[in-house]
Design an enzyme around this catalytic site. Structure first.
Site, mmCIF file in Angstrom:
data_model
loop_
_atom_site.group_PDB
_atom_site.id
_atom_site.type_symbol
_atom_site.label_atom_id
_atom_site.label_comp_id
_atom_site.label_asym_id
_atom_site.label_seq_id
_atom_site.Cartn_x
_atom_site.Cartn_y
_atom_site.Cartn_z
ATOM 1 N N LYS A 41 46.083 -48.322 13.557
ATOM 2 C CA LYS A 41 46.121 -49.718 12.751
ATOM 3 C C LYS A 41 44.735 -50.241 13.542
ATOM 4 O O LYS A 41 44.165 -51.099 13.125
ATOM 5 C CB LYS A 41 47.060 -50.486 12.884
ATOM 6 C CG LYS A 41 48.176 -50.090 11.773
ATOM 7 C CD LYS A 41 49.336 -51.120 12.296
ATOM 8 C CE LYS A 41 50.545 -50.502 11.627
ATOM 9 N NZ LYS A 41 51.659 -51.711 11.938
ATOM 10 N N GLY A 42 44.643 -50.108 14.747
ATOM 11 C CA GLY A 42 44.117 -51.014 16.003
ATOM 12 C C GLY A 42 42.638 -51.086 15.475
ATOM 13 O O GLY A 42 41.850 -52.207 15.801
ATOM 14 N N ASP A 98 39.131 -48.133 18.146
ATOM 15 C CA ASP A 98 39.070 -49.496 18.658
ATOM 16 C C ASP A 98 39.177 -49.354 20.491
ATOM 17 O O ASP A 98 38.209 -50.188 20.868
ATOM 18 C CB ASP A 98 40.184 -50.485 18.468
ATOM 19 C CG ASP A 98 41.770 -49.678 18.532
ATOM 20 O OD1 ASP A 98 41.648 -48.482 18.262
ATOM 21 O OD2 ASP A 98 42.745 -50.464 18.837
ATOM 22 N N ASP A 101 41.731 -44.819 25.437
ATOM 23 C CA ASP A 101 42.352 -45.297 26.582
ATOM 24 C C ASP A 101 42.593 -44.055 27.255
ATOM 25 O O ASP A 101 41.709 -43.603 28.262
ATOM 26 C CB ASP A 101 43.556 -45.925 26.113
ATOM 27 C CG ASP A 101 44.172 -46.759 27.297
ATOM 28 O OD1 ASP A 101 44.007 -46.467 28.405
ATOM 29 O OD2 ASP A 101 45.212 -47.602 27.112
ATOM 30 N N ASP A 156 47.188 -54.551 19.461
ATOM 31 C CA ASP A 156 48.397 -55.332 19.420
ATOM 32 C C ASP A 156 49.178 -55.258 20.816
ATOM 33 O O ASP A 156 48.903 -54.211 21.563
ATOM 34 C CB ASP A 156 49.306 -54.823 18.133
ATOM 35 C CG ASP A 156 49.785 -53.586 18.576
ATOM 36 O OD1 ASP A 156 49.136 -52.543 18.765
ATOM 37 O OD2 ASP A 156 51.137 -53.233 18.408
HETATM 38 C C1 PRP Z 1 46.134 -47.279 20.239
HETATM 39 C C2 PRP Z 1 44.762 -47.633 20.056
HETATM 40 C C3 PRP Z 1 44.072 -46.331 20.141
HETATM 41 C C4 PRP Z 1 44.678 -45.331 20.988
HETATM 42 C C5 PRP Z 1 44.319 -45.045 22.268
HETATM 43 O O1 PRP Z 1 46.708 -47.064 19.042
HETATM 44 O O2 PRP Z 1 44.615 -48.483 18.834
HETATM 45 O O3 PRP Z 1 43.910 -45.882 18.839
HETATM 46 O O4 PRP Z 1 45.967 -46.342 21.247
HETATM 47 O O5 PRP Z 1 44.919 -44.550 23.098
HETATM 48 P P1 PRP Z 1 44.789 -43.038 23.688
HETATM 49 O O6 PRP Z 1 43.098 -43.090 24.061
HETATM 50 O O7 PRP Z 1 45.682 -43.313 24.855
HETATM 51 O O8 PRP Z 1 45.278 -42.119 22.691
HETATM 52 P P2 PRP Z 1 48.349 -46.962 19.211
HETATM 53 O O9 PRP Z 1 49.024 -45.572 19.222
HETATM 54 O O10 PRP Z 1 48.830 -48.256 19.871
HETATM 55 O O11 PRP Z 1 48.562 -47.664 17.443
HETATM 56 P P3 PRP Z 1 47.779 -48.901 16.420
HETATM 57 O O12 PRP Z 1 46.408 -48.467 16.468
HETATM 58 O O13 PRP Z 1 48.533 -48.681 15.192
HETATM 59 O O14 PRP Z 1 48.254 -49.889 17.304
#
Ligand code: PRP
Length: 174
Positions: A41-42, A98, A101, A156
Site C-alpha cells: 500500500k505504501g 515508496d 529498505d 505506516d
Molecule cells: C514496506 C514498504 C515497501 C517495503 C520495503 O511495505 O512500503 O514496500 O516495506 O521493504 P523491503 O525493502 O525491506 O522489502 P510493507 O510490507 O510494510 O507493506 P505496506 O506497503 O502495505 O505498508
C-alpha cells in the site's frame, strides 16, 4: 503519539524529490507509453504525485506485496497477494516503490514482473535506505535515508500515519 515523530522531509522537499525522479523518468521513457506499477500500500501517495508529475501518456496498475520475517533475517521474504491486471508483455514498465529498505520487496516484484516479458523493466523508489542490499536494482530514487522507522506520505506504523503529508521517523522506535 504525534509528538514521537521527527520530521525528516517537508512537503516542499518531497515535491523536489518527486520532480527530480520524474524528470529522469521522462527523459528515459521519452516517446513510449509506460505502464507504471505502484507497490501497495505504501506507494499510493507517491504514485499519485509521480503520475501527475509525468507529462507523457502512461497507464497505471498496482501490485500488492506483503513481507514477512521482519525480525528474522534468515526467514525474510515477500509474497504477492494481488497481481497486476495490464498485460505488460513487450511494454515499457516502471515499478514505483515508496521505500526500498532491506530490498526484499524489490527483488520479489522484479522477478515476478520479469516473468511476464516486458521490453524494459525499471524501478523507482522515493526513499532508499543506506546500505539497501537491492540498491543496484533501483534505477531512480528521490532520497537516501539512515536509520529509523519512517512514516507519513503513504508509509505506516500499524496502518496509521499514511495520510501525513510529510515524512517522519518515529522516536524510540514507536
Ligand atoms: C514496506 C514498504 C515497501 C517495503 C520495503 O511495505 O512500503 O514496500 O516495506 O521493504 P523491503 O525493502 O525491506 O522489502 P510493507 O510490507 O510494510 O507493506 P505496506 O506497503 O502495505 O505498508
Amino acid at each position: 503519539m504525534e509528538n514521537k515523530l521527527k520530521l525528516i522531509a517537508t512537503q516542499g522537499e518531497i515535491r523536489e524529490a518527486v520532480a527530480k525522479v520524474a524528470s529522469a523518468i521522462q527523459r528515459d521513457f521519452k516517446g513510449k507509453t509506460p505502464v507504471i506499477i505502484g507497490v501497495l500500500k505504501g506507494s499510493f501517495v507517491f504514485m499519485a504525485d509521480l503520475a501527475r508529475a509525468l507529462d507523457m501518456p502512461l497507464e497505471v496498475d498496482f501490485i500488492r506485496v506483503s513481507s514477512y520475517g521482519m525480525n528474522d533475517s534468515s526467514r525474510k521474504g515477500a509474497r504477492i497477494t494481488k497481481d497486476i491486471e495490464i498485460d505488460i508483455k513487450g511494454r515499457h514498465v516502471l515499478v514505483v516503490e515508496d521505500i526500498s529498505d532491506r530490498g526484499v520487496t524489490v527483488e520479489k516484484v522484479l522477478d515476478h514482473l520479469n516473468g511476464k516479458n516486458p521490453a524494459v523493466l525499471k524501478l523507482c523508489a522515493l526513499l532508499m535506505r543506506d546500505g539497501c542490499e537491492a540498491a543496484s536494482k533501483v534505477d531512480y530514487f528521490g532520497k537516501t535515508i539512515g536509520k529509523g522507522f519512517v512514516v507519513g506520505y503513504g508509509l505506516d506504523y500499524k496502518e496509521r500515519f499514511r495520510n501525513l503529508p510529510a515524512l517522519y521517523v518515529m522516536k524510540d522506535g514507536e
